[in-house]
Scaffold this active site. Structure first.
Site, PDB file in Angstrom:
ATOM      1  N   CYS A   1       0.908  -1.114  -0.206  1.00  0.00           N
ATOM      2  CA  CYS A   1       0.132  -0.039  -0.064  1.00  0.00           C
ATOM      3  C   CYS A   1       0.917   1.307   0.049  1.00  0.00           C
ATOM      4  CB  CYS A   1      -0.873   0.067   1.173  1.00  0.00           C
ATOM      5  SG  CYS A   1      -1.994   1.322   1.149  1.00  0.00           S
TER       6      CYS A   1
ATOM      7  N   ASP B   1       0.444   3.833   1.697  1.00  0.00           N
ATOM      8  CA  ASP B   1       0.367   4.270   2.962  1.00  0.00           C
ATOM      9  C   ASP B   1       1.867   4.530   3.609  1.00  0.00           C
ATOM     10  OD1 ASP B   1       0.211   4.465   5.855  1.00  0.00           O
ATOM     11  OD2 ASP B   1      -2.003   3.945   5.506  1.00  0.00           O
TER      12      ASP B   1
ATOM     13  N   ARG C   1       3.040   4.565   6.242  1.00  0.00           N
ATOM     14  CA  ARG C   1       3.284   3.791   7.464  1.00  0.00           C
ATOM     15  C   ARG C   1       4.015   2.163   7.272  1.00  0.00           C
ATOM     16  NH1 ARG C   1      -2.365   4.181  10.169  1.00  0.00           N
ATOM     17  NH2 ARG C   1      -2.838   3.794   8.292  1.00  0.00           N
TER      18      ARG C   1
ATOM     19  N   HIS D   1      -2.381  -4.090   4.740  1.00  0.00           N
ATOM     20  CA  HIS D   1      -2.092  -3.545   6.256  1.00  0.00           C
ATOM     21  C   HIS D   1      -3.381  -3.431   6.938  1.00  0.00           C
ATOM     22  CE1 HIS D   1      -2.853   0.757   5.898  1.00  0.00           C
ATOM     23  NE2 HIS D   1      -2.564   0.516   4.521  1.00  0.00           N
TER      24      HIS D   1
ATOM     25  N   CYS E   1      -6.319  -0.222   6.734  1.00  0.00           N
ATOM     26  CA  CYS E   1      -6.197   0.258   5.309  1.00  0.00           C
ATOM     27  C   CYS E   1      -7.101   1.412   5.026  1.00  0.00           C
ATOM     28  CB  CYS E   1      -5.936  -0.585   4.229  1.00  0.00           C
ATOM     29  SG  CYS E   1      -5.591   0.099   2.610  1.00  0.00           S
TER      30      CYS E   1
HETATM   31 CO    CO Z   1      -3.512   1.238   2.894  1.00  0.00          CO
END
Ligand code: CO
Length: 215
Positions: free
Chosen positions: A48, A50, A52, A104, A107
């Site tokens: 992803c 993202d 993190r 994750h 999400c």
């Molecule tokens: Co995500």
């Protein structure tokens, strides 16, 4: 004031790079000089976007060891030229041995796809996640807790994206030509850092329905 804030944030990036340059200069293994000549990663990570979930940090891998593609909700869509180009290069040129699709928990892309809200242009991307929901609606709808519902969808989405990879012409032909290539589905827990294997892996097209498996 805004300019100052922007400048400070940008300077931090340059400062961070100076530290990195210093680290590279002091590295005595010679690996960065080697890396400057070429890469030989054994893993393709599809994760992803993202902020993190950085692939290298989570897997303890160094620069040069993971080939990475990231997009919102780690999707593997058959008509996505960006993903297909990365996949083709990873499989046919770099000849990676493992492909990891990593979702994750929590999400935002998955949560947005289930929310029934409009989010703008991304809604067209989220339609692909809604397709995953459609395949598993009964199971997902039976989960009452909204967080648990999102997290189960995260797992199911990873599995469907792994399956999507197995059915690409790129992966099918690699297996047909005898490549040793494993595809795995995994999920990251951001809070603990743990990467959980969903035990949904493929090393050939043998278990695929004949509609999907190339002869
Ligand atoms: Co995500």
């Amino acid at each position: 004031m805004i300019e100052k804030e922007l400048q400070l944030g940008f300077e931090e990036i340059l400062k961070g790079n100076k530290e990195w340059v210093n680290f590279v200069e002091n590295d005595e293994t010679g690996r960065f000089q080697q890396l400057a000549k070429g890469q030989h990663p054994e893993v393709l990570w599809i994760g992803c976007a993202d902020s993190r979930v950085p692939a290298n940090e989570i897997t303890g891998k160094k620069p040069g060891e993971v080939f990475v593609h990231r997009n919102i909700a780690n999707m593997c869509i058959h008509s996505d030229m960006s993903m297909l180009s990365v996949l083709d290069y990873a499989v046919n040129v770099l000849q990676v041995k493992h492909i990891i699709v990593a979702g994750h928990y929590g999400c935002g892309g998955i949560a947005a796809s289930l929310s029934g809200q409009q989010h703008g242009i991304i809604d067209n991307w989220l339609c692909h996640i809604k397709d995953v929901y459609r395949l598993h609606a009964k199971e997902v709808d039976a989960i009452e807790d909204p967080e648990a519902r999102v997290n189960r969808m995260v797992e199911l989405n990873v599995k469907e994206q792994v399956f999507n990879l197995t059915t690409t012409s790129i992966v099918q032909n690699a297996w047909k030509n005898g490549a040793k290539l494993a595809i795995h589905g995994m999920v990251i827990n951001i809070g603990t850092g743990e990467l959980t294997n969903l035990d949904y892996s493929f090393i050939s097209n043998e278990s695929l329905n004949k509609v999907f498996a190339f002869k």
